[in-house]
Design an enzyme around this catalytic site. Sequence first.
Site, mmCIF file in Angstrom:
data_model
loop_
_atom_site.group_PDB
_atom_site.id
_atom_site.type_symbol
_atom_site.label_atom_id
_atom_site.label_comp_id
_atom_site.label_asym_id
_atom_site.label_seq_id
_atom_site.Cartn_x
_atom_site.Cartn_y
_atom_site.Cartn_z
ATOM 1 N N PHE A 176 12.257 4.423 -6.787
ATOM 2 C CA PHE A 176 11.022 4.885 -7.623
ATOM 3 C C PHE A 176 9.911 5.049 -6.367
ATOM 4 C CE2 PHE A 176 7.050 4.593 -9.649
ATOM 5 C CZ PHE A 176 7.196 5.428 -10.930
ATOM 6 N N LYS A 229 -1.145 -0.082 -4.533
ATOM 7 C CA LYS A 229 -1.193 -1.267 -5.360
ATOM 8 C C LYS A 229 -1.960 -2.455 -4.903
ATOM 9 C CE LYS A 229 3.205 -0.489 -7.999
ATOM 10 N NZ LYS A 229 2.773 -0.709 -9.367
ATOM 11 N N ASP A 234 8.349 2.966 1.676
ATOM 12 C CA ASP A 234 7.487 3.239 0.511
ATOM 13 C C ASP A 234 7.405 1.622 0.145
ATOM 14 O OD1 ASP A 234 6.678 2.839 -1.834
ATOM 15 O OD2 ASP A 234 7.814 4.468 -2.791
#
Length: 408
Positions: free
Chosen positions: A140, A254, A225
Amino acid sequence: MTAQMQVTRALFDEVMVPNYAPAQLIPVKGQGSRVWDQSGRDYIDFAGGIAVSSLGHCHPALVGALKHQAEQLWHLSNVLTNEPALRLAKKLVDATFAEKVYFCNSGAEANEAAFKLARRWALDNYGAQKQDIISFSKSFHGRTFFTVTVGGQASYSDGFGPKPGAILHAEFNNLDSVKALITEHTCAVVLEPIQGEGGIIPGDDEFLRGVRQLCDQHNALLIMDEVQTGVGRTGKLFAYMHSGVTPDILTSAKSLGGGFPVGAMLTTETVAKHLKVGTHGSTYGGNPLACAVAEAAIDTINSPEVLQGVLRNEQLFRECLTAINDKYQVFAEVRGKGMLLGAVLNERYKGRSRDFFLASADQGLLALVAGVDVIRFAPSLVITEQEIREGMQRFEAAVKQVTELQPA
């Protein structure tokens, strides 16, 4: 005087686009690893806003940085630079492999920039035929059309018309599957050191080293990532530091802002030079408010005390989950690192992670899922032992609720 608007969960269904289905409770206050809803009921937060609230709720260092910057300067266009952005970039460069930083607002934006940079780097150095991006099934990387297509979950990218091309998907932790796809036309391989949404699946060190070697052999970039794994979540500032495998490009978001929207792409000078003036941008990227908060987060998290505490908290989580599992026999294993853990449901309870998620909320605990088979925990990096133990008592009550009221 206008009467105060009554805000209820029903208002969401009335005024919001229905792409989310939030829980009935509406939190209104948070402190540390605890939140309170409109009725005053408290919840222990093991979700952290999906690995975002790295220092919990209303941490004084972040609140102080935001208040101070709010009285100084909020926004400038990128025609100008600003002090918080430059300080934050210098600290990220000093703490990592990187030499250059690009700021944006989210993980998806950071990945979008990384993929565009990889394509531009390849075009400039090798020509238009070197354009393939290899990603992995169950990965993702965001919800823009480019990033969601690079992500390895077709259900997220189907239904929006023709997809961006030259994107291939290998099998995570299967080096042979990468060897079968990588060619001289590959510009980059992108992976998560620990697959998050795919089920909290750590990349094997041997696999990560093998991907690095394949990228070197085929003149391709390695993009990591670290939107979910980065900024202390695994017990090091970034997860790549555990394996010793260094990427060419790294993305972060995040936990970087501790709850304030901010993202970053980190890379080397050799690669970065291909994003020349005008080739990419972000209106709000690098704004002073976001960078001031992120700087405070980095200053707080990047310390031996906090990073070692993350690993101690991991052990306590594992001990508590083992004790629960000894009583109720619901988990096949616990995967992950630091404060990014996944309790994998066994064959008896396979496909029922949402049942445990809902029961947890009933018992006053905020948890997450990572697919239908994994219960995910991504709490504050500085959650206290007392909060962990109290949260685990509530989670045990949730497990009991599912196993007794909804037997397998």
